[in-house]
Scaffold this motif. Structure first.
Motif, PDB file in Angstrom:
ATOM      1  N   GLU A   1      36.449  71.004   8.567  1.00 58.66           N
ATOM      2  CA  GLU A   1      35.251  70.905   7.168  1.00 58.66           C
ATOM      3  C   GLU A   1      35.951  69.629   6.187  1.00 58.66           C
ATOM      4  OE1 GLU A   1      35.552  74.565   5.076  1.00 58.66           O
ATOM      5  OE2 GLU A   1      34.810  75.682   6.634  1.00 58.66           O
ATOM      6  N   LEU A   2      37.199  69.461   6.036  1.00 58.27           N
ATOM      7  CA  LEU A   2      37.414  68.498   5.289  1.00 58.27           C
ATOM      8  C   LEU A   2      37.555  66.943   5.994  1.00 58.27           C
ATOM      9  CD1 LEU A   2      40.645  69.993   3.621  1.00 58.27           C
ATOM     10  CD2 LEU A   2      38.512  69.544   2.567  1.00 58.27           C
ATOM     11  N   SER A   3      37.782  66.888   6.981  1.00 61.16           N
ATOM     12  CA  SER A   3      37.615  65.861   7.867  1.00 61.16           C
ATOM     13  C   SER A   3      36.283  65.270   8.597  1.00 61.16           C
ATOM     14  CB  SER A   3      38.797  65.433   8.922  1.00 61.16           C
ATOM     15  OG  SER A   3      38.375  66.501  10.133  1.00 61.16           O
ATOM     16  N   GLY A   4      35.401  66.254   8.800  1.00 61.86           N
ATOM     17  CA  GLY A   4      34.301  65.884   9.597  1.00 61.86           C
ATOM     18  C   GLY A   4      34.624  66.052  11.087  1.00 61.86           C
ATOM     19  N   SER A   5      35.649  66.119  11.391  1.00 60.49           N
ATOM     20  CA  SER A   5      36.236  66.346  12.816  1.00 60.49           C
ATOM     21  C   SER A   5      35.929  67.727  13.533  1.00 60.49           C
ATOM     22  CB  SER A   5      37.469  65.694  12.980  1.00 60.49           C
ATOM     23  OG  SER A   5      37.812  64.348  12.676  1.00 60.49           O
ATOM     24  N   PRO A   6      35.626  67.699  14.720  1.00 58.44           N
ATOM     25  CA  PRO A   6      35.516  69.020  15.235  1.00 58.44           C
ATOM     26  C   PRO A   6      36.816  69.922  15.385  1.00 58.44           C
ATOM     27  CG  PRO A   6      34.829  67.204  16.908  1.00 58.44           C
ATOM     28  CD  PRO A   6      35.559  66.505  15.804  1.00 58.44           C
ATOM     29  N   PRO A   7      36.699  71.134  15.440  1.00 60.61           N
ATOM     30  CA  PRO A   7      37.706  71.894  15.207  1.00 60.61           C
ATOM     31  C   PRO A   7      38.796  71.994  16.148  1.00 60.61           C
ATOM     32  CG  PRO A   7      35.700  73.206  14.680  1.00 60.61           C
ATOM     33  CD  PRO A   7      35.347  72.000  15.139  1.00 60.61           C
ATOM     34  N   ASP A   8      38.380  71.628  17.473  1.00 60.50           N
ATOM     35  CA  ASP A   8      39.411  71.480  18.700  1.00 60.50           C
ATOM     36  C   ASP A   8      39.990  70.151  18.282  1.00 60.50           C
ATOM     37  OD1 ASP A   8      38.376  73.700  19.689  1.00 60.50           O
ATOM     38  OD2 ASP A   8      37.190  72.464  21.330  1.00 60.50           O
ATOM     39  N   VAL A   9      39.568  69.315  17.873  1.00 65.34           N
ATOM     40  CA  VAL A   9      40.332  67.821  17.462  1.00 65.34           C
ATOM     41  C   VAL A   9      41.763  68.220  16.562  1.00 65.34           C
ATOM     42  CG1 VAL A   9      40.147  65.570  16.645  1.00 65.34           C
ATOM     43  CG2 VAL A   9      38.662  66.365  18.016  1.00 65.34           C
TER      44      VAL A   9
ATOM     45  N   GLN B   1      38.013  48.932  13.489  1.00 64.17           N
ATOM     46  CA  GLN B   1      36.984  49.997  13.476  1.00 64.17           C
ATOM     47  C   GLN B   1      37.372  51.098  14.328  1.00 64.17           C
ATOM     48  OE1 GLN B   1      33.123  48.382  14.211  1.00 64.17           O
ATOM     49  NE2 GLN B   1      33.147  46.909  12.323  1.00 64.17           N
ATOM     50  N   PHE B   2      36.898  52.200  13.818  1.00 64.33           N
ATOM     51  CA  PHE B   2      36.968  53.735  14.273  1.00 64.33           C
ATOM     52  C   PHE B   2      35.767  54.194  14.458  1.00 64.33           C
ATOM     53  CE2 PHE B   2      41.332  53.549  12.914  1.00 64.33           C
ATOM     54  CZ  PHE B   2      42.044  53.587  14.250  1.00 64.33           C
ATOM     55  N   GLU B   3      34.983  54.457  15.404  1.00 65.40           N
ATOM     56  CA  GLU B   3      33.579  55.157  15.569  1.00 65.40           C
ATOM     57  C   GLU B   3      32.676  54.063  14.748  1.00 65.40           C
ATOM     58  OE1 GLU B   3      33.795  59.155  14.796  1.00 65.40           O
ATOM     59  OE2 GLU B   3      34.897  59.672  16.407  1.00 65.40           O
ATOM     60  N   GLY B   4      32.603  52.970  14.920  1.00 68.88           N
ATOM     61  CA  GLY B   4      31.756  52.072  14.169  1.00 68.88           C
ATOM     62  C   GLY B   4      32.088  51.704  12.661  1.00 68.88           C
ATOM     63  N   GLN B   5      33.011  52.412  12.258  1.00 66.52           N
ATOM     64  CA  GLN B   5      33.356  52.365  10.648  1.00 66.52           C
ATOM     65  C   GLN B   5      34.717  51.534  10.445  1.00 66.52           C
ATOM     66  OE1 GLN B   5      34.276  56.159   8.556  1.00 66.52           O
ATOM     67  NE2 GLN B   5      33.018  55.608   6.957  1.00 66.52           N
ATOM     68  N   GLN B   6      34.347  50.544   9.595  1.00 69.16           N
ATOM     69  CA  GLN B   6      35.455  49.662   9.027  1.00 69.16           C
ATOM     70  C   GLN B   6      36.742  50.716   8.617  1.00 69.16           C
ATOM     71  OE1 GLN B   6      35.846  46.421  10.197  1.00 69.16           O
ATOM     72  NE2 GLN B   6      37.833  46.859   9.170  1.00 69.16           N
ATOM     73  N   THR B   7      37.992  50.096   8.766  1.00 60.82           N
ATOM     74  CA  THR B   7      39.163  50.893   7.893  1.00 60.82           C
ATOM     75  C   THR B   7      39.561  49.602   7.230  1.00 60.82           C
ATOM     76  OG1 THR B   7      40.598  50.501   9.582  1.00 60.82           O
ATOM     77  CG2 THR B   7      39.255  52.446   9.766  1.00 60.82           C
TER      78      THR B   7
END
Length: 138
Positions: free
Chosen positions: A16-24, A120-126
């Motif tokens: 929930e906090l990261s927007g990543s799947p629970p399995d990840v 970039q990760f998943e098209g997002q600049q870091t």
């Protein structure tokens, strides 16, 4: 705020906090050092996961792989990899997506220097942040 090691049961809230799947997030708990910040829930003895940080060490650097949660949780959690780095006389590096304002504030307040654009990760600049070994000793 209490800090503890993450367990598999934390994966849903971390997702929930990261927007990543629970399995990840479950895999992250097994593959990295992961710390959880907990705060008391309103009016009872339960606690709420307010944030998390994951990190590992390689090539004389502690790499923060993810950090998320409230600004106060991030401020407390960034101390975990920094403390480890101090003991091991290592620097600390964070790659942070542009939309992570709470984590960015905590990292900058902890003395990390903006080193410019990261990958970039998943098209997002870091943005790459670094705290050198000498500064981690302060």
């Amino acid at each position: 705020m209490e800090i503890r090691d993450a367990v598999e049961a934390d994966a849903e809230r971390m997702a929930e906090l990261s927007g990543s799947p629970p399995d990840v997030m479950r895999n992250l708990v097994h593959d990295r050092t992961v710390r959880i910040a907990e705060t008391p829930a309103d009016g009872d003895e339960e606690t709420t996961v307010a944030g998390f940080v994951s990190f590992d060490a390689r090539d004389s650097t502690v790499h923060v792989t993810q950090i998320g949660g409230s600004e106060s949780a991030c401020a407390r959690l960034i101390e975990e990899p920094v403390s480890f780095a101090r003991r091991e006389e290592m620097g600390v590096e964070v790659l942070l997506p542009a939309d992570e304002d709470a984590a960015r504030t905590a990292i900058e307040d902890a003395g990390f220097e903006n080193e410019g654009a990261g990958p970039q990760f998943e098209g997002q600049q870091t943005t790459r942040y670094r705290l050198d070994a000498g500064r981690a000793h302060q």
